[in-house]
Design an enzyme around this catalytic site. Structure first.
Site, PDB file in Angstrom:
ATOM      1  N   THR A 197       0.816  -1.210   0.000  1.00 22.22           N
ATOM      2  CA  THR A 197       0.000   0.000   0.000  1.00 22.22           C
ATOM      3  C   THR A 197       0.849   1.260   0.000  1.00 22.22           C
ATOM      4  O   THR A 197       1.962   1.274   0.516  1.00 22.22           O
ATOM      5  CB  THR A 197      -0.981   0.036   1.203  1.00 22.22           C
ATOM      6  OG1 THR A 197      -1.722   1.252   1.155  1.00 22.22           O
ATOM      7  CG2 THR A 197      -0.242  -0.042   2.523  1.00 22.22           C
ATOM      8  N   ARG A 198       0.312   2.299  -0.583  1.00 20.05           N
ATOM      9  CA  ARG A 198       0.934   3.621  -0.502  1.00 20.05           C
ATOM     10  C   ARG A 198      -0.112   4.613  -0.025  1.00 20.05           C
ATOM     11  O   ARG A 198       0.056   5.818  -0.154  1.00 20.05           O
ATOM     12  CB  ARG A 198       1.503   4.032  -1.871  1.00 20.05           C
ATOM     13  CG  ARG A 198       0.476   4.244  -2.948  1.00 20.05           C
ATOM     14  CD  ARG A 198       1.078   4.940  -4.148  1.00 20.05           C
ATOM     15  NE  ARG A 198       0.094   5.672  -4.909  1.00 20.05           N
ATOM     16  CZ  ARG A 198      -0.641   5.166  -5.888  1.00 20.05           C
ATOM     17  NH1 ARG A 198      -0.539   3.889  -6.201  1.00 20.05           N
ATOM     18  NH2 ARG A 198      -1.491   5.924  -6.543  1.00 20.05           N
ATOM     19  N   HIS A 202      -8.254   2.317   4.757  1.00 18.20           N
ATOM     20  CA  HIS A 202      -9.615   2.556   5.214  1.00 18.20           C
ATOM     21  C   HIS A 202     -10.334   1.215   5.320  1.00 18.20           C
ATOM     22  O   HIS A 202      -9.742   0.158   5.103  1.00 18.20           O
ATOM     23  CB  HIS A 202     -10.325   3.512   4.256  1.00 18.20           C
ATOM     24  CG  HIS A 202      -9.698   4.885   4.226  1.00 18.20           C
ATOM     25  ND1 HIS A 202      -9.663   5.687   5.345  1.00 18.20           N
ATOM     26  CD2 HIS A 202      -9.056   5.570   3.246  1.00 18.20           C
ATOM     27  CE1 HIS A 202      -9.022   6.824   5.040  1.00 18.20           C
ATOM     28  NE2 HIS A 202      -8.641   6.768   3.776  1.00 18.20           N
ATOM     29  N   HIS A 205      -9.961  -1.532   2.423  1.00 18.95           N
ATOM     30  CA  HIS A 205      -8.751  -2.334   2.347  1.00 18.95           C
ATOM     31  C   HIS A 205      -8.574  -3.233   3.570  1.00 18.95           C
ATOM     32  O   HIS A 205      -8.037  -4.329   3.476  1.00 18.95           O
ATOM     33  CB  HIS A 205      -7.527  -1.439   2.113  1.00 18.95           C
ATOM     34  CG  HIS A 205      -7.460  -0.937   0.699  1.00 18.95           C
ATOM     35  ND1 HIS A 205      -7.327   0.385   0.389  1.00 18.95           N
ATOM     36  CD2 HIS A 205      -7.543  -1.602  -0.475  1.00 18.95           C
ATOM     37  CE1 HIS A 205      -7.333   0.515  -0.940  1.00 18.95           C
ATOM     38  NE2 HIS A 205      -7.459  -0.674  -1.480  1.00 18.95           N
ATOM     39  N   ARG A 291      -8.239  -3.457  -7.125  1.00 19.68           N
ATOM     40  CA  ARG A 291      -8.500  -2.787  -8.399  1.00 19.68           C
ATOM     41  C   ARG A 291      -7.450  -1.705  -8.623  1.00 19.68           C
ATOM     42  O   ARG A 291      -6.994  -1.067  -7.682  1.00 19.68           O
ATOM     43  CB  ARG A 291      -9.909  -2.206  -8.414  1.00 19.68           C
ATOM     44  CG  ARG A 291     -10.171  -1.217  -7.319  1.00 19.68           C
ATOM     45  CD  ARG A 291     -11.624  -1.161  -6.987  1.00 19.68           C
ATOM     46  NE  ARG A 291     -12.418  -0.627  -8.091  1.00 19.68           N
ATOM     47  CZ  ARG A 291     -12.598   0.659  -8.347  1.00 19.68           C
ATOM     48  NH1 ARG A 291     -11.990   1.578  -7.605  1.00 19.68           N
ATOM     49  NH2 ARG A 291     -13.358   1.039  -9.338  1.00 19.68           N
TER      50      ARG A 291
END
Ligand SMILES: [Zn+2]
Length: 389
Positions: A197-198, A202, A205, A291
């Site tokens: 993740t970057r 929330h 995820h 996605r």
């Protein structure tokens, strides 16, 4: 690595390019007399990843044969899957300056970090690279822009690393692939899912991570902390968000957090494969692909980063991708769901655009708890307020 490893590194062997003492000391002295090449932030990230084996089986910056093969065939010349060139660029004057040197010193902040045994110097095919890696030559794309700003010559060869870049942040989260592998073994985790993740995490995820965790032994939350584009949430703020989220909503014996030192390419599908391969090196057996993984703007189709996995044999990749659709809280279902599991209409779903969320946070307003954990929202609100001050 023992033979009982749940997943072998890419190419079979975990690379370690860090020189032991006293060799490091000897090479440091030698480096004073070598031609010097300054490495930028992005290349320093790659160098760190090379050093610790995150990019196994690579032992240095790519030569032309691998470079071409990666761009044209999505494989190294050896036949192993690989989708993003790992190169060290030079501008014309640097290329001239190193001339026919057999060894050069790689310098950051005036200090040597590594030496490179020069195998070749060749010209980058920027146009073909941009098209292959980013699917576009548009300079508005952050990856293309960075590529364009880099030198037009590439120097290839094995590296011997004197020391890892000195970081002042996230020290206890800087685990090498050997360390994450050892940590998984110690916990008895045979099946581990990695999450790249970057962004702040929330509820959507969190849901993907927990769905994945239901079918494996452990979760590695592996945020990228190398260079990102300016409007991404800074790593320091994201790390606070992850820590408060893990502390409050995740079982400590099932989740580990460590940072991924890579710079972001925004190469969408190509980067999804590359991210998966690197996580395999860290010991993950599974990898979450949501996605528009590693996407930016509208350069890639929503599910392109999932579809690209069809172009590889499961065996040659080794790591198993887990694909997810976008998820949301549905008021009718009264739980987190996705279009795969919820039959209701958009108006029953708590869906907020990124723009809307940023607007709320900037105004000091917490998004609904169905969208974001209040503890996470609070950190983001404070960070935004600080930035405006
Ligand atoms: Zn529903």
């Amino acid at each position: 690595m023992s033979t009982t490893d749940p997943i072998p590194p890419h190419g079979g062997k975990l690379v370690d390019l860090l020189l032991p003492e006293p060799a490091a000391e000897r090479i440091t002295q030698e480096s004073e007399h070598l031609p010097k090449v300054a490495v930028g932030k992005r290349e320093l990230s790659d160098l760190e990843m090379l050093a610790v084996g995150a990019l196994s089986p690579l032992t240095g910056f790519m030569g032309e044969k691998d470079y071409r093969s990666v761009i044209e065939e999505m494989h190294l010349a050896s036949g192993l899957p690989w989708t993003i060139p790992v190169t060290l660029s030079l501008d014309e004057s640097e290329a001239k300056r190193i001339g026919g040197a057999a060894r050069v010193a790689l310098i950051t902040g005036g200090q040597p970090v590594a030496v490179l045994d020069v195998d070749s110097v060749y010209r980058r095919d920027g146009e073909a690279e941009a098209r292959s890696v980013f699917g576009t030559t548009d300079l508005a794309h952050p990856g293309v822009k960075a590529l364009h700003a880099a030198g037009t010559f590439l120097v290839a060869g094995s590296v011997h690393v004197i020391r890892l870049p000195r970081h002042t942040t996230f020290q206890r989260f800087r685990l090498t692939p050997a360390e994450t592998r050892a940590a998984f073994a110690e916990r008895g985790w045979n099946r581990v899912v990695g999450f790249q993740t970057r962004n702040p995490v929330h509820r959507a995820h969190e849901y993907l991570q927990k769905c994945a965790l239901e079918i494996v032994d452990g979760l590695l939350l592996h945020p990228l902390v190398g260079e990102t584009k300016e409007d991404d949430v800074p790593a320091e703020v994201r790390m606070q968000c992850y820590e408060v989220l893990l502390a409050n909503y995740y079982p400590a014996d099932r989740v580990m957090m460590s940072v991924f030192p890579a710079a972001m390419r925004y190469a969408g599908p190509k980067e999804a494969i590359w991210h998966a391969i690197a996580r395999k090196n860290y010991g993950c057996t599974h990898f979450i692909v949501g996605r528009d993984h590693a996407g930016v703007g509208s350069y890639y189709g929503t599910y392109d980063a999932q579809k690209i996995f069809d172009e590889f044999d499961a065996e040659e990749l080794g790591i198993t991708p887990l694909f997810f659709e976008h998820s949301f809280f549905c008021k009718k279902c009264d739980q987190m769901a996705s279009p795969k599991t919820c039959p209701h209409a958009d108006e029953d779903r708590v869906i907020l655009s990124g723009t809307k969320v940023r607007e709320m946070l900037r105004a000091g307003k917490k998004p609904p708890k169905e969208f974001s954990r209040p503890e996470v929202a609070q950190i983001l609100i404070e960070a935004m307020a600080e930035r405006t001050r």
